[in-house]
Motif scaffolding. Structure first.
Motif, PDB file in Angstrom:
ATOM      1  N   LEU A  82       0.832  -1.191   0.000  1.00  0.00           N
ATOM      2  CA  LEU A  82       0.000   0.000   0.000  1.00  0.00           C
ATOM      3  C   LEU A  82       0.873   1.250   0.000  1.00  0.00           C
ATOM      4  O   LEU A  82       1.991   1.243   0.512  1.00  0.00           O
ATOM      5  CB  LEU A  82      -0.910   0.020   1.231  1.00  0.00           C
ATOM      6  N   VAL A  83       0.363   2.311  -0.585  1.00  0.00           N
ATOM      7  CA  VAL A  83       1.037   3.604  -0.582  1.00  0.00           C
ATOM      8  C   VAL A  83       0.083   4.633   0.022  1.00  0.00           C
ATOM      9  O   VAL A  83      -1.129   4.477  -0.028  1.00  0.00           O
ATOM     10  CB  VAL A  83       1.453   4.033  -2.008  1.00  0.00           C
ATOM     11  N   ARG A  84       0.655   5.676   0.585  1.00  0.00           N
ATOM     12  CA  ARG A  84      -0.152   6.727   1.185  1.00  0.00           C
ATOM     13  C   ARG A  84      -0.751   7.596   0.084  1.00  0.00           C
ATOM     14  O   ARG A  84      -0.101   7.904  -0.906  1.00  0.00           O
ATOM     15  CB  ARG A  84       0.709   7.568   2.121  1.00  0.00           C
ATOM     16  N   GLY A  85      -2.012   7.983   0.286  1.00  0.00           N
ATOM     17  CA  GLY A  85      -2.694   8.828  -0.686  1.00  0.00           C
ATOM     18  C   GLY A  85      -3.481   9.921  -0.003  1.00  0.00           C
ATOM     19  O   GLY A  85      -3.882   9.793   1.160  1.00  0.00           O
ATOM     20  N   TYR A  86      -3.681  11.016  -0.726  1.00  0.00           N
ATOM     21  CA  TYR A  86      -4.439  12.144  -0.206  1.00  0.00           C
ATOM     22  C   TYR A  86      -5.674  12.327  -1.068  1.00  0.00           C
ATOM     23  O   TYR A  86      -5.617  12.237  -2.303  1.00  0.00           O
ATOM     24  CB  TYR A  86      -3.600  13.421  -0.216  1.00  0.00           C
ATOM     25  N   LYS A  87      -6.790  12.582  -0.404  1.00  0.00           N
ATOM     26  CA  LYS A  87      -8.037  12.757  -1.136  1.00  0.00           C
ATOM     27  C   LYS A  87      -8.073  14.131  -1.774  1.00  0.00           C
ATOM     28  O   LYS A  87      -7.808  15.142  -1.125  1.00  0.00           O
ATOM     29  CB  LYS A  87      -9.227  12.582  -0.187  1.00  0.00           C
ATOM     30  N   TYR A  88      -8.376  14.166  -3.051  1.00  0.00           N
ATOM     31  CA  TYR A  88      -8.468  15.404  -3.806  1.00  0.00           C
ATOM     32  C   TYR A  88      -9.781  15.372  -4.571  1.00  0.00           C
ATOM     33  O   TYR A  88      -9.891  14.747  -5.622  1.00  0.00           O
ATOM     34  CB  TYR A  88      -7.284  15.545  -4.760  1.00  0.00           C
ATOM     35  N   GLY A  89     -10.801  16.045  -4.027  1.00  0.00           N
ATOM     36  CA  GLY A  89     -12.114  15.965  -4.638  1.00  0.00           C
ATOM     37  C   GLY A  89     -12.701  14.575  -4.443  1.00  0.00           C
ATOM     38  O   GLY A  89     -12.806  14.065  -3.336  1.00  0.00           O
ATOM     39  N   ALA A  90     -13.082  13.943  -5.534  1.00  0.00           N
ATOM     40  CA  ALA A  90     -13.643  12.595  -5.474  1.00  0.00           C
ATOM     41  C   ALA A  90     -12.599  11.522  -5.743  1.00  0.00           C
ATOM     42  O   ALA A  90     -12.925  10.340  -5.743  1.00  0.00           O
ATOM     43  CB  ALA A  90     -14.784  12.464  -6.486  1.00  0.00           C
ATOM     44  N   SER A  91     -11.355  11.917  -5.993  1.00  0.00           N
ATOM     45  CA  SER A  91     -10.301  10.948  -6.297  1.00  0.00           C
ATOM     46  C   SER A  91      -9.212  11.018  -5.229  1.00  0.00           C
ATOM     47  O   SER A  91      -9.258  11.842  -4.319  1.00  0.00           O
ATOM     48  CB  SER A  91      -9.711  11.224  -7.689  1.00  0.00           C
ATOM     49  N   PHE A  92      -8.234  10.128  -5.363  1.00  0.00           N
ATOM     50  CA  PHE A  92      -7.119  10.067  -4.436  1.00  0.00           C
ATOM     51  C   PHE A  92      -5.810  10.244  -5.200  1.00  0.00           C
ATOM     52  O   PHE A  92      -5.654   9.720  -6.307  1.00  0.00           O
ATOM     53  CB  PHE A  92      -7.092   8.732  -3.691  1.00  0.00           C
ATOM     54  N   VAL A  93      -4.891  10.980  -4.611  1.00  0.00           N
ATOM     55  CA  VAL A  93      -3.585  11.222  -5.217  1.00  0.00           C
ATOM     56  C   VAL A  93      -2.560  10.388  -4.450  1.00  0.00           C
ATOM     57  O   VAL A  93      -2.291  10.661  -3.278  1.00  0.00           O
ATOM     58  CB  VAL A  93      -3.211  12.717  -5.157  1.00  0.00           C
ATOM     59  N   PRO A  94      -2.003   9.348  -5.076  1.00  0.00           N
ATOM     60  CA  PRO A  94      -1.008   8.525  -4.364  1.00  0.00           C
ATOM     61  C   PRO A  94       0.331   9.245  -4.241  1.00  0.00           C
ATOM     62  O   PRO A  94       0.814   9.868  -5.184  1.00  0.00           O
ATOM     63  CB  PRO A  94      -0.897   7.279  -5.249  1.00  0.00           C
ATOM     64  N   ILE A  95       0.926   9.148  -3.076  1.00  0.00           N
ATOM     65  CA  ILE A  95       2.214   9.778  -2.805  1.00  0.00           C
ATOM     66  C   ILE A  95       3.129   8.721  -2.195  1.00  0.00           C
ATOM     67  O   ILE A  95       2.788   8.101  -1.180  1.00  0.00           O
ATOM     68  CB  ILE A  95       2.079  10.981  -1.852  1.00  0.00           C
ATOM     69  N   GLY A  96       4.265   8.502  -2.827  1.00  0.00           N
ATOM     70  CA  GLY A  96       5.212   7.526  -2.299  1.00  0.00           C
ATOM     71  C   GLY A  96       5.913   8.043  -1.053  1.00  0.00           C
ATOM     72  O   GLY A  96       5.797   9.213  -0.668  1.00  0.00           O
ATOM     73  N   GLU A  97       6.693   7.163  -0.449  1.00  0.00           N
ATOM     74  CA  GLU A  97       7.396   7.542   0.768  1.00  0.00           C
ATOM     75  C   GLU A  97       8.433   8.638   0.499  1.00  0.00           C
ATOM     76  O   GLU A  97       8.628   9.531   1.319  1.00  0.00           O
ATOM     77  CB  GLU A  97       8.086   6.322   1.376  1.00  0.00           C
ATOM     78  N   GLU A  98       9.094   8.562  -0.657  1.00  0.00           N
ATOM     79  CA  GLU A  98      10.108   9.568  -0.975  1.00  0.00           C
ATOM     80  C   GLU A  98       9.494  10.863  -1.499  1.00  0.00           C
ATOM     81  O   GLU A  98      10.152  11.891  -1.519  1.00  0.00           O
ATOM     82  CB  GLU A  98      11.080   9.006  -2.022  1.00  0.00           C
ATOM     83  N   GLU A  99       8.232  10.798  -1.967  1.00  0.00           N
ATOM     84  CA  GLU A  99       7.588  11.974  -2.543  1.00  0.00           C
ATOM     85  C   GLU A  99       6.612  12.639  -1.580  1.00  0.00           C
ATOM     86  O   GLU A  99       5.787  13.439  -1.988  1.00  0.00           O
ATOM     87  CB  GLU A  99       6.837  11.572  -3.821  1.00  0.00           C
ATOM     88  N   ASP A 100       6.670  12.296  -0.321  1.00  0.00           N
ATOM     89  CA  ASP A 100       5.699  12.826   0.628  1.00  0.00           C
ATOM     90  C   ASP A 100       5.804  14.344   0.735  1.00  0.00           C
ATOM     91  O   ASP A 100       6.884  14.915   0.594  1.00  0.00           O
ATOM     92  CB  ASP A 100       5.914  12.196   2.012  1.00  0.00           C
ATOM     93  N   PHE A 101       4.651  14.959   0.974  1.00  0.00           N
ATOM     94  CA  PHE A 101       4.615  16.418   1.076  1.00  0.00           C
ATOM     95  C   PHE A 101       5.393  16.882   2.306  1.00  0.00           C
ATOM     96  O   PHE A 101       5.346  16.255   3.358  1.00  0.00           O
ATOM     97  CB  PHE A 101       3.171  16.912   1.173  1.00  0.00           C
ATOM     98  N   GLN A 102       6.073  17.967   2.142  1.00  0.00           N
ATOM     99  CA  GLN A 102       6.791  18.545   3.266  1.00  0.00           C
ATOM    100  C   GLN A 102       5.862  19.453   4.058  1.00  0.00           C
ATOM    101  O   GLN A 102       5.062  20.191   3.490  1.00  0.00           O
ATOM    102  CB  GLN A 102       8.000  19.353   2.773  1.00  0.00           C
TER     103      GLN A 102
END
Length: 822
Positions: free
Chosen positions: A336-356
């Protein structure tokens, strides 16, 4: 202000003399079927329930500064600090549990206490308790000393120098409670004759103490379930208060050291853990096998659902047959990868690409000021925090206090950004000038985008298609309706429905300070009761404390006061039971409701141009109306449509196509070329819920019900309601003759079947509706006036002929029809 933690040592002095082993019968809550239940228990076990409930409270709060000790008097042995030091005296008094923080072992030891064969002196026990408590605390003057004496008062006692003991307890400020088994208590109430003189002594002793409460065991157990607020001392946290940019323009900025602490804290019910019975292999010959329970571990599985079918993007709803074509696949957590909800969809973010995260400087930054009168109470979110000046610097305290006082005098509040351990939050600072200190209250507030603003159409302002304001309409409230609603709201006022004060003025009935959360206190009471009860069937949970359910029911005086206003509102607004909702299929366009003819006069949608109705390609399931309703609707086709005015109209809006009504279908079906099949037979006339008389053929329904003979009252009442509804409808003139026949038949039946009072009340109401209500029907009342006396009130002279009674005189009945109300 913040509440401090109580540092308390409580000494429980328990009488275990032989008399405490006697049994008594106590009342239990009645069974669900109303059966009265009782329980036989010893006096000692009864008072031990009080001790265990008090100790459970200490365990539940878990405060290290809330400690207790147990001393028994009447034991066979002697074990106390005074006897050990003097080697004599204070016999049969034992220190059973040393002072300390209670735990589960404390509860187990208390349950093991049994009556003895010796008699102990309660005065000796109190002296031992005072000395034990004093030696343990030493010079800790801030600690609160409490003492609870539990006895039945039936054993002999030495009364020498008891006044000195009372003076010593007053000097040490010991808060004393004397719990007596079957002591007289007016609060329960309980009074018993031929009592021993010891109870009189205990009352005299309690009156001599500065802080003492005396009561019976039943009242003490009831008070144990009284809801209480957990008072804790919040830890002071270091922070900074800044005004301006202290880094770029330090000469124009202010930065002060501050302390923050909690002002309020949310309280939740205790968390529940799930247990299951452990399955063990028990020998068949082992008849003493006991059930063992173990704590369940939580297991989380990650599952992906995939739809098997042609339309992969189809939206499935509950009940669809396509739900059976879904297969599940278990996925490992590592995939599994971490994702953020954006509207009705989800934006997957990898461990190295996580938001600061945004780097924030810890502290509170004041962003601006505004007047407190512009702040709405419903904007506050979550818990409230205190903001104090740092106690380490007098200069900063003066600066902080000057800011608080300046904002308080100006009636201002500040918008502030709080950056702490978590994400930064926006809130407001409210100045507070307490008795000894100035401070701020900080509470989080939402952003403008987080507040949803709902607009509603006007309830008292209608505009026609011609742009003219409509003054009278069935959907506009009348003056009588407005007055009735005002009277109803005034009758429900609780500000003067409480108890009277010393001056005889009524106080508010509802006090927020005295309200408690039943989910917290009732669950806690159940937990405490279950911990001290081995068999809940024999000793069920007692009822909740009266303070917990004090506001469950409205005050009877308010209900009595509002009864007349309620009936007036029901009459003016024609309140009746709502019809059951019709189940609409997913593919059905519309199902027509009953008696919807009047809704064509007003459009509740947006004020757009009204296009011509078009017929859908697929026929809709509709409920055909009666011919009378169709004629009424056809008479309104040329009337101007009334719509609700809106502040703005959406430009270039698509024309709204109306679903064809049932009468349109009936109008096109007779043409052979357009007919799709045989015409369905006319359905039964629709009736309002709970009525036995319909609006379509009321006279036929009335005669048919009168023949049965057992629903005369309901038939007369329902026919009156139907007549009034039809008469005040628009274009009711076509049914005037029918309504006159209904009135004649209704009056004859009311006279013969002794429903005279119902007729007289109805005809008065009908006259009021025809002459003074909106919409009215003066023309119909004029036709009744032409008929004259045979349609008026039933007088006592007429009623006497048929064996009935009436409070209307003959002269009143004659004048009733001829008079016109203002």
């Amino acid at each position: 202000m913040a509440f401090g933690t109580q540092y308390t040592v409580t000494m429980f002095l328990i009488d275990v003399s032989p008399s405490m082993g006697k049994t008594r019968v106590i009342d239990l809550p009645p069974h669900s079927n109303g059966e009265v239940r009782t329980r036989e228990i010893t006096k000692l076990d009864w008072v031990l329930e009080f001790v265990m409930l008090k100790i459970q409270e200490m365990i539940f709060h878990g405060r290290k500064t809330d400690q207790c000790g147990v001393i028994l008097f009447g034991t066979e042995e002697t074990d106390n600090i005074i006897n050990k030091s003097a080697a004599e005296g204070y016999e049969h008094v034992s220190e059973f549990i040393p002072i300390g923080q209670p735990n589960a072992q404390t509860m187990a030891k208390i349950k093991s206490i049994k009556p003895s064969t010796e008699v102990g002196d309660p005065i000796d026990a109190m002296i031992v308790g005072i000395e034990t408590q004093a030696r343990y605390l030493g010079k800790k003057a801030t600690w609160t000393r409490k003492m609870a004496l539990l006895t039945d008062g039936e054993n002999p006692m030495e009364l020498e120098d008891w006044e000195a003991t009372a003076h010593k307890m007053n000097d040490l400020e010991i808060q004393t409670s004397i719990v007596g088994v079957d002591f007289d208590d007016e609060n329960m109430p309980f009074v018993e004759k031929n009592k021993s003189t010891n109870e009189t002594f205990y009352r005299q002793f309690s009156e001599m103490l500065n802080e003492c409460a005396l009561g019976t065991a039943a009242y003490a157990l009831q008070e144990c379930s009284k809801p209480d607020i957990k008072m804790t001392k919040s830890t002071l946290m270091n922070s900074s208060l800044r005004i301006g940019d202290v880094e770029s323009r330090p000469e124009e900025a202010i930065e002060l050291r501050i302390k923050t602490s909690k002002c309020t804290a949310i309280s939740r019910p205790p968390s529940m853990k799930k247990y299951a019975k452990r399955v063990t292999q028990i020998d068949k010959m082992d008849v003493d096998g006991t059930d063992t329970y173990t704590l369940l571990d939580r297991k989380t599985d990650y599952v992906v659902e995939r739809y098997i079918g042609d339309q992969e993007d189809a939206v499935l709803e509950e009940g669809d047959a396509a739900l059976d074509n879904i297969e599940t696949e278990t996925v490992e957590k590592e995939k599994l990868v971490r994702g953020y909800k954006y509207g009705a969809s989800f934006v997957p973010i990898g461990e190295e690409e996580d938001f600061q995260r945004i780097e924030s400087k810890l502290g509170i930054d004041i962003c601006g000021f505004f007047y407190a009168e512009n702040y709405r109470r419903d904007w506050s979110i979550g818990e409230v925090q205190y903001v104090w000046a740092s106690p380490d610097s007098a200069r900063e305290q003066i600066a902080f206090s000057s800011i608080v006082q300046a904002m308080f005098e100006k009636g201002a509040m500040a918008i502030a950004r709080w950056a702490g351990r978590g994400d930064p939050k926006m809130g407001v600072l409210m100045p507070r000038m307490l008795d000894d200190v100035d401070c701020f209250l900080w509470v989080q507030v939402p952003f403008a985008d987080d507040i949803r603003k709902y607009t509603f159409r006007s309830l008292d302002h209608l505009i026609s298609k011609k742009g003219e304001e409509v003054k009278k309409h069935a959907h506009l409230p009348t003056d009588r309706q407005l007055k009735a609603m005002d009277a109803f709201v005034d009758a429900m006022d609780l500000m003067h429905a409480g108890e009277k004060d010393e001056e005889g003025n009524r106080l508010p009935w509802f006090d927020p300070v005295q309200t408690y959360n039943p989910a917290i206190h009732r669950i806690k009471q159940a937990l405490f009761h279950g911990a001290i009860t081995s068999d809940l069937s024999e000793n069920p949970l007692p009822p909740p404390h009266p303070d917990l359910i004090m506001y469950f029911e409205p005050p009877s005086k308010v209900l009595k006061r509002a009864r007349g206003a309620i009936e007036e509102c029901k009459e003016e607004f024609k309140v009746r039971q709502a019809p059951p909702k019709k189940v609409r299929g997913r593919k059905d366009a519309h199902i027509a409701g009953e008696d919807d003819g009047e809704d064509d006069l007003i459009d509740l949608g947006a004020p757009v141009a009204r296009p011509e109705a078009t017929h859908p390609s697929s026929p809709s399931k509709v409920l055909p109306k009666t011919m009378a309703d169709m004629e009424e609707d056809s008479a309104t086709e040329d009337e101007d449509e009334v719509i609700i005015a809106l502040p703005s109209v959406v430009k270039d809006a698509k024309p709204r196509v109306k679903t064809p009504s049932p009468e349109v279908h009936q109008a096109v079906l007779p043409t052979p070329a357009r007919s799709t099949g045989p015409v369905s037979p006319s359905p039964e006339p629709a009736r309002a819920p709970g009525r036995i008389i319909g609006n379509s053929s009321p006279l036929e329904d009335f005669k048919q019900n009168i023949k049965s003979g057992d629903v005369v009252s309901q038939a007369v009442r329902d026919l009156g309601a139907v007549i009034k509804e039809i008469v005040v409808k628009p274009f009711a003139s076509r049914r005037h003759n029918e309504m006159i026949e209904c009135l004649k038949e209704m009056r004859d039946v009311a006279l013969q079947e002794d429903e005279i009072s119902m007729w007289n009340a109805f005809i008065r109401d009908l006259k009021e509706a025809c002459l003074n209500h909106t919409p009215d029907n003066k023309e119909f009342w004029g036709e009744i006036q032409k008929i004259g006396r045979p349609m008026s009130l039933i007088s006592s002279k007429e009623a006497k002929k048929f064996g009935g009674k009436s409070d209307v005189t003959e002269g009143t009945a004659v004048d009733f029809v001829d008079e016109d109300e203002d």
